[in-house]
Design a protein around this motif. Structure first.
Motif, PDB file in Angstrom:
ATOM      1  N   GLU A   1       9.683  41.800  30.518  1.00 38.58           N
ATOM      2  CA  GLU A   1      10.148  42.529  29.333  1.00 38.58           C
ATOM      3  C   GLU A   1      11.434  41.922  28.805  1.00 38.58           C
ATOM      4  O   GLU A   1      11.611  41.790  27.584  1.00 38.58           O
ATOM      5  N   HIS A   2      12.322  41.544  29.690  1.00 37.64           N
ATOM      6  CA  HIS A   2      13.586  40.922  29.304  1.00 37.64           C
ATOM      7  C   HIS A   2      13.307  39.647  28.501  1.00 37.64           C
ATOM      8  O   HIS A   2      13.860  39.451  27.405  1.00 37.64           O
ATOM      9  N   ALA A   3      12.439  38.793  29.022  1.00 40.38           N
ATOM     10  CA  ALA A   3      12.104  37.531  28.348  1.00 40.38           C
ATOM     11  C   ALA A   3      11.444  37.781  26.994  1.00 40.38           C
ATOM     12  O   ALA A   3      11.769  37.130  25.999  1.00 40.38           O
ATOM     13  N   ILE A   4      10.531  38.747  26.936  1.00 39.55           N
ATOM     14  CA  ILE A   4       9.845  39.051  25.669  1.00 39.55           C
ATOM     15  C   ILE A   4      10.832  39.577  24.634  1.00 39.55           C
ATOM     16  O   ILE A   4      10.786  39.187  23.463  1.00 39.55           O
ATOM     17  N   LEU A   5      11.745  40.456  25.054  1.00 38.99           N
ATOM     18  CA  LEU A   5      12.741  40.980  24.115  1.00 38.99           C
ATOM     19  C   LEU A   5      13.683  39.881  23.639  1.00 38.99           C
ATOM     20  O   LEU A   5      14.059  39.859  22.456  1.00 38.99           O
ATOM     21  N   LEU A   6      14.052  38.970  24.517  1.00 38.97           N
ATOM     22  CA  LEU A   6      14.895  37.845  24.092  1.00 38.97           C
ATOM     23  C   LEU A   6      14.171  37.000  23.037  1.00 38.97           C
ATOM     24  O   LEU A   6      14.739  36.684  21.991  1.00 38.97           O
ATOM     25  N   ILE A   7      12.927  36.658  23.299  1.00 33.01           N
ATOM     26  CA  ILE A   7      12.159  35.826  22.365  1.00 33.01           C
ATOM     27  C   ILE A   7      11.935  36.570  21.049  1.00 33.01           C
ATOM     28  O   ILE A   7      12.136  36.016  19.967  1.00 33.01           O
ATOM     29  N   GLY A   8      11.525  37.827  21.130  1.00 33.39           N
ATOM     30  CA  GLY A   8      11.279  38.610  19.918  1.00 33.39           C
ATOM     31  C   GLY A   8      12.537  38.771  19.081  1.00 33.39           C
ATOM     32  O   GLY A   8      12.504  38.653  17.852  1.00 33.39           O
ATOM     33  N   THR A   9      13.662  39.016  19.736  1.00 36.55           N
ATOM     34  CA  THR A   9      14.928  39.158  19.021  1.00 36.55           C
ATOM     35  C   THR A   9      15.320  37.837  18.374  1.00 36.55           C
ATOM     36  O   THR A   9      15.761  37.803  17.216  1.00 36.55           O
ATOM     37  N   GLN A  10      15.142  36.745  19.106  1.00 35.01           N
ATOM     38  CA  GLN A  10      15.432  35.411  18.558  1.00 35.01           C
ATOM     39  C   GLN A  10      14.615  35.180  17.286  1.00 35.01           C
ATOM     40  O   GLN A  10      15.143  34.725  16.271  1.00 35.01           O
ATOM     41  N   GLU A  11      13.338  35.491  17.343  1.00 38.98           N
ATOM     42  CA  GLU A  11      12.495  35.275  16.165  1.00 38.98           C
ATOM     43  C   GLU A  11      12.882  36.199  15.007  1.00 38.98           C
ATOM     44  O   GLU A  11      12.927  35.761  13.854  1.00 38.98           O
ATOM     45  N   LEU A  12      13.157  37.461  15.308  1.00 39.23           N
ATOM     46  CA  LEU A  12      13.550  38.381  14.234  1.00 39.23           C
ATOM     47  C   LEU A  12      14.830  37.909  13.546  1.00 39.23           C
ATOM     48  O   LEU A  12      14.959  37.995  12.331  1.00 39.23           O
ATOM     49  N   LYS A  13      15.780  37.408  14.320  1.00 36.71           N
ATOM     50  CA  LYS A  13      17.066  36.979  13.766  1.00 36.71           C
ATOM     51  C   LYS A  13      16.994  35.642  13.052  1.00 36.71           C
ATOM     52  O   LYS A  13      17.654  35.451  12.040  1.00 36.71           O
ATOM     53  N   ASN A  14      16.242  34.711  13.587  1.00 39.60           N
ATOM     54  CA  ASN A  14      16.386  33.325  13.168  1.00 39.60           C
ATOM     55  C   ASN A  14      15.128  32.646  12.643  1.00 39.60           C
ATOM     56  O   ASN A  14      15.221  31.523  12.168  1.00 39.60           O
ATOM     57  N   ASP A  15      13.985  33.272  12.748  1.00 43.20           N
ATOM     58  CA  ASP A  15      12.746  32.669  12.243  1.00 43.20           C
ATOM     59  C   ASP A  15      12.252  33.534  11.082  1.00 43.20           C
ATOM     60  O   ASP A  15      11.220  34.189  11.175  1.00 43.20           O
ATOM     61  N   LEU A  16      13.021  33.499  10.012  1.00 44.31           N
ATOM     62  CA  LEU A  16      12.779  34.422   8.900  1.00 44.31           C
ATOM     63  C   LEU A  16      11.507  34.103   8.120  1.00 44.31           C
ATOM     64  O   LEU A  16      11.057  34.930   7.325  1.00 44.31           O
ATOM     65  N   ASP A  17      10.909  32.942   8.357  1.00 45.45           N
ATOM     66  CA  ASP A  17       9.637  32.620   7.712  1.00 45.45           C
ATOM     67  C   ASP A  17       8.476  33.375   8.347  1.00 45.45           C
ATOM     68  O   ASP A  17       7.414  33.487   7.743  1.00 45.45           O
ATOM     69  N   THR A  18       8.668  33.880   9.553  1.00 43.44           N
ATOM     70  CA  THR A  18       7.634  34.663  10.224  1.00 43.44           C
ATOM     71  C   THR A  18       7.868  36.133   9.904  1.00 43.44           C
ATOM     72  O   THR A  18       8.943  36.662  10.211  1.00 43.44           O
ATOM     73  N   PRO A  19       6.897  36.799   9.282  1.00 44.55           N
ATOM     74  CA  PRO A  19       7.074  38.220   8.956  1.00 44.55           C
ATOM     75  C   PRO A  19       7.414  39.042  10.206  1.00 44.55           C
ATOM     76  O   PRO A  19       6.900  38.767  11.297  1.00 44.55           O
ATOM     77  N   TYR A  20       8.254  40.049  10.028  1.00 49.16           N
ATOM     78  CA  TYR A  20       8.696  40.845  11.171  1.00 49.16           C
ATOM     79  C   TYR A  20       7.532  41.479  11.905  1.00 49.16           C
ATOM     80  O   TYR A  20       7.536  41.597  13.123  1.00 49.16           O
ATOM     81  N   ARG A  21       6.490  41.888  11.177  1.00 48.19           N
ATOM     82  CA  ARG A  21       5.318  42.500  11.823  1.00 48.19           C
ATOM     83  C   ARG A  21       4.615  41.508  12.747  1.00 48.19           C
ATOM     84  O   ARG A  21       4.091  41.893  13.788  1.00 48.19           O
ATOM     85  N   VAL A  22       4.565  40.249  12.345  1.00 51.54           N
ATOM     86  CA  VAL A  22       3.951  39.218  13.179  1.00 51.54           C
ATOM     87  C   VAL A  22       4.773  39.034  14.454  1.00 51.54           C
ATOM     88  O   VAL A  22       4.219  38.959  15.556  1.00 51.54           O
ATOM     89  N   VAL A  23       6.085  38.977  14.318  1.00 52.71           N
ATOM     90  CA  VAL A  23       6.958  38.825  15.488  1.00 52.71           C
ATOM     91  C   VAL A  23       6.712  39.976  16.466  1.00 52.71           C
ATOM     92  O   VAL A  23       6.515  39.758  17.669  1.00 52.71           O
ATOM     93  N   ILE A  24       6.695  41.199  15.952  1.00 55.92           N
ATOM     94  CA  ILE A  24       6.495  42.368  16.811  1.00 55.92           C
ATOM     95  C   ILE A  24       5.104  42.353  17.435  1.00 55.92           C
ATOM     96  O   ILE A  24       4.951  42.573  18.638  1.00 55.92           O
ATOM     97  N   ASN A  25       4.082  42.071  16.636  1.00 53.39           N
ATOM     98  CA  ASN A  25       2.719  42.049  17.174  1.00 53.39           C
ATOM     99  C   ASN A  25       2.548  40.979  18.248  1.00 53.39           C
ATOM    100  O   ASN A  25       1.871  41.209  19.254  1.00 53.39           O
ATOM    101  N   GLU A  26       3.137  39.827  18.035  1.00 49.00           N
ATOM    102  CA  GLU A  26       3.047  38.765  19.045  1.00 49.00           C
ATOM    103  C   GLU A  26       3.750  39.192  20.337  1.00 49.00           C
ATOM    104  O   GLU A  26       3.256  38.933  21.441  1.00 49.00           O
ATOM    105  N   ALA A  27       4.891  39.847  20.211  1.00 46.74           N
ATOM    106  CA  ALA A  27       5.609  40.332  21.396  1.00 46.74           C
ATOM    107  C   ALA A  27       4.788  41.390  22.130  1.00 46.74           C
ATOM    108  O   ALA A  27       4.725  41.393  23.370  1.00 46.74           O
ATOM    109  N   ILE A  28       4.137  42.273  21.379  1.00 42.42           N
ATOM    110  CA  ILE A  28       3.283  43.300  21.985  1.00 42.42           C
ATOM    111  C   ILE A  28       2.137  42.641  22.756  1.00 42.42           C
ATOM    112  O   ILE A  28       1.821  43.043  23.882  1.00 42.42           O
ATOM    113  N   GLU A  29       1.524  41.635  22.156  1.00 45.34           N
ATOM    114  CA  GLU A  29       0.418  40.938  22.835  1.00 45.34           C
ATOM    115  C   GLU A  29       0.894  40.268  24.124  1.00 45.34           C
ATOM    116  O   GLU A  29       0.196  40.312  25.140  1.00 45.34           O
TER     117      GLU A  29
END
Length: 150
Positions: A82-110
């Protein structure tokens, strides 16, 4: 392999890398070398993998500070997955703005469904959903308005 599947594989390998870093504190070069030899790595978006892994590890303290207000326990009490997933998801939400937030969250959930504990995906969803509302408030609000109009 299509781009979406290649990115999903890259996230899986990034999860393995961040997990390994959290548990071993090995160097990124050592982790990248190890993961690049895992079967199926050639099917991943390797550039995306490298970017996500390096940025997540380099910014881990700031990323933890971003999601910590949305967890109801200490970061040190999170499972390493969970720690690793939250780090990756947070990184993407903050810095990978070309990826829609819903995609970031859905990928983290998967990732959490596949690699985490029984209800880990619900926890990850709740944390990243609240974090997205803070980090990407304009995008989240636009999505809410669009859903309300349809």
């Amino acid at each position: 392999m299509n781009g979406k599947a290649a990115r999903r594989r890259a996230r899986e390998f990034a999860l393995q890398g961040v997990y390994q870093w959290l548990l071993s504190d090995n160097s990124i070069a050592m982790i990248e070398d190890h993961i690049s030899q895992v079967g199926g790595f050639e099917q991943a978006d390797q550039e995306f993998f490298t970017r996500v892994l390096r940025a997540t590890v380099a910014n881990a303290e700031a990323l933890r500070a971003d999601f910590a207000p949305f967890i109801h326990r200490g970061v040190d009490e999170l499972s390493p997955v969970e720690h690793a997933i939250l780090l990756i998801g947070t990184q993407e939400l903050k810095n990978d703005l070309d990826t829609p937030y819903r995609v970031v969250i859905n990928e983290a959930i998967e990732l959490a469904k596949e690699y985490g504990g029984t209800d880990g995906h619900r926890f990850v969803n709740g944390v990243l959903d609240r974090l997205a509302a803070q980090l990407r408030c304009v995008e989240v609000e636009a999505a809410r308005k669009a859903r309300g109009q349809s």
